[in-house]
Scaffold this motif. Structure first.
Motif, PDB file in Angstrom:
ATOM      1  N   LYS A 129       0.822  -1.207   0.000  1.00 16.22           N
ATOM      2  CA  LYS A 129       0.000   0.000   0.000  1.00 16.22           C
ATOM      3  C   LYS A 129       0.854   1.255   0.000  1.00 16.22           C
ATOM      4  CE  LYS A 129      -3.424   2.464   2.824  1.00 16.22           C
ATOM      5  NZ  LYS A 129      -4.246   2.416   4.053  1.00 16.22           N
ATOM      6  N   GLY A 130       1.870   1.288   0.862  1.00 12.58           N
ATOM      7  CA  GLY A 130       2.712   2.474   0.971  1.00 12.58           C
ATOM      8  C   GLY A 130       2.075   3.552   1.832  1.00 12.58           C
ATOM      9  N   CYS A 131       2.863   4.567   2.154  1.00 16.37           N
ATOM     10  CA  CYS A 131       2.395   5.674   3.002  1.00 16.37           C
ATOM     11  C   CYS A 131       2.424   7.023   2.297  1.00 16.37           C
ATOM     12  CB  CYS A 131       3.246   5.759   4.271  1.00 16.37           C
ATOM     13  SG  CYS A 131       3.219   4.265   5.292  1.00 16.37           S
ATOM     14  N   ASP A 132       3.260   7.142   1.273  1.00 11.73           N
ATOM     15  CA  ASP A 132       3.411   8.407   0.562  1.00 11.73           C
ATOM     16  C   ASP A 132       2.137   8.714  -0.232  1.00 11.73           C
ATOM     17  OD1 ASP A 132       4.152  10.488  -1.258  1.00 11.73           O
ATOM     18  OD2 ASP A 132       6.246   9.914  -1.012  1.00 11.73           O
ATOM     19  N   PRO A 133       1.521   9.880  -0.023  1.00 13.24           N
ATOM     20  CA  PRO A 133       0.292  10.227  -0.753  1.00 13.24           C
ATOM     21  C   PRO A 133       0.484  10.320  -2.267  1.00 13.24           C
ATOM     22  CG  PRO A 133       1.152  12.136   0.422  1.00 13.24           C
ATOM     23  CD  PRO A 133       1.920  10.954   0.912  1.00 13.24           C
ATOM     24  N   THR A 134       1.741  10.477  -2.720  1.00 17.03           N
ATOM     25  CA  THR A 134       2.001  10.518  -4.163  1.00 17.03           C
ATOM     26  C   THR A 134       2.078   9.122  -4.763  1.00 17.03           C
ATOM     27  OG1 THR A 134       4.422  10.522  -3.907  1.00 17.03           O
ATOM     28  CG2 THR A 134       3.295  12.656  -3.854  1.00 17.03           C
TER      29      THR A 134
END
Length: 337
Positions: free
Chosen positions: A159-164
């Motif tokens: 999923k990741g955390c960076d909004p980009t």
């Protein structure tokens, strides 16, 4: 001066489109398959006057200044290439591409043909431009599931955390406990829950049809007859079933499927993909199933695949989709340099 490369990417089991950034919203693990069903894509880089794209024999011409996900993905690869490549290659970025793609996997069928296509595009462009490192985040720009198709075997989409979305990438994983029955049960429950949620919407989204439910019924009968979970089904956003089973059970399961869903007499390509010998269904098994055979030709075809190795560069020149001049072999030349 020019440069050409052709690659092949196998299809995988599911494709769930995301929003604009195509960022995963939860944990997903899937596996890439192979067995003759795949996407082949060729990229030819030269000082042409326009960007040319051919998909399954249908051609189109535009400039890279236009819109569309294909152009977006190409632009992402070029930006990465400018960072990774040597300064001597800077002249390549002003050249236009000729892209030719051929997908022999069913399209618009809930079987992730678009994921294979975008993965093949990004993998091929990365090889062409000399891009280094992870490319799954680029493939995700075209199709969320494409980020997983750039790798082989079992793959997890983070999923990741960076909004980009920069850290929403795919990673190959190893399976420690080879518990097929647990995997099969969880797979079927997940599929059932997904389609139950679709039916619970208003208005309901109905992907499965009567044939889909007949296949589900047959799978449960087969598992009950054997006293164990030997085969699992899953359905994505379509009516086509994807079945998981061990290699040792393929012949027996196909025998049961052919008994309940007999192929049409003129169906020369009913069983595609990997070859397999199918023995006649045992009479006792047929009686225990107690399922009346459907009309011949109810199933269009079956594709037999296995766990795949991921994208590969096509070495056989006869399998390349572009001519030495960079023109699609099945499309009239459209550049005039």
């Amino acid at each position: 001066m020019s440069s050409q490369i052709t690659s092949s990417v196998p299809a995988h089991n599911a494709d769930r489109p995301g929003k604009q950034l195509h960022i995963e919203t939860g944990l997903q693990i899937f596996f890439v398959t192979s067995g003759g069903q795949s996407c082949r894509l060729a990229c030819f880089l030269a000082p042409y006057v326009a960007f040319v794209l051919q998909l399954n024999g249908v051609g189109a011409q535009s400039t890279l200044g236009g819109g569309g996900l294909v152009v977006k993905v190409c632009s992402h690869v070029r930006r990465r290439a400018k960072v990774d490549a040597e300064e001597s290659n800077n002249g390549l970025y002003s050249w236009h591409l000729h892209v030719c793609s051929e997908n022999n996997f069913p399209t618009a069928a809930g079987l992730a043909s678009s994921a294979a296509g975008y993965a093949c595009l990004v993998y091929t462009l990365a090889k062409l431009y000399g891009v280094k490192g992870d490319i799954s985040s680029i493939a995700r720009q075209g199709s969320g599931s494409a980020c997983r198709s750039v790798l082989g075997g079992f793959v997890r989409w983070h999923k990741g955390c960076d909004p980009t979305g920069l850290d929403s990438i795919a990673q190959q994983i190893a399976i420690k406990e080879r518990n097929f029955e647990m995997f099969a049960e969880l797979t079927m429950k997940d599929s059932n829950q997904f389609h139950a949620m679709c039916l619970d919407t208003y208005p309901p989204a109905m992907y499965m049809n009567d044939m889909s439910h007949s296949i589900v019924h047959l799978i449960h009968l087969l598992n009950s007859e054997k006293g164990r979970t030997k085969v699992a089904y899953t359905f994505d956003a379509g009516s086509n079933a994807c079945l998981y089973l061990l290699e040792s059970d393929v012949s027996a399961v196909l025998s049961a499927i052919n008994h309940v869903f007999p192929p049409a007499n003129d169906s020369v390509e009913y069983l595609k993909g990997l070859p397999v010998n199918i023995d006649p269904l045992d009479k006792k098994v047929a009686e225990s199933l107690a399922m009346k055979p459907h009309e011949s030709g109810s199933l269009k075809f079956i594709i037999h695949t296995q766990l795949g190795e991921g994208p590969q560069v096509v070495q056989d020149l006869d399998q390349h989709l572009l001519t030495p001049a960079g023109d699609p072999k099945f499309l009239n030349p459209r550049h005039d340099n």
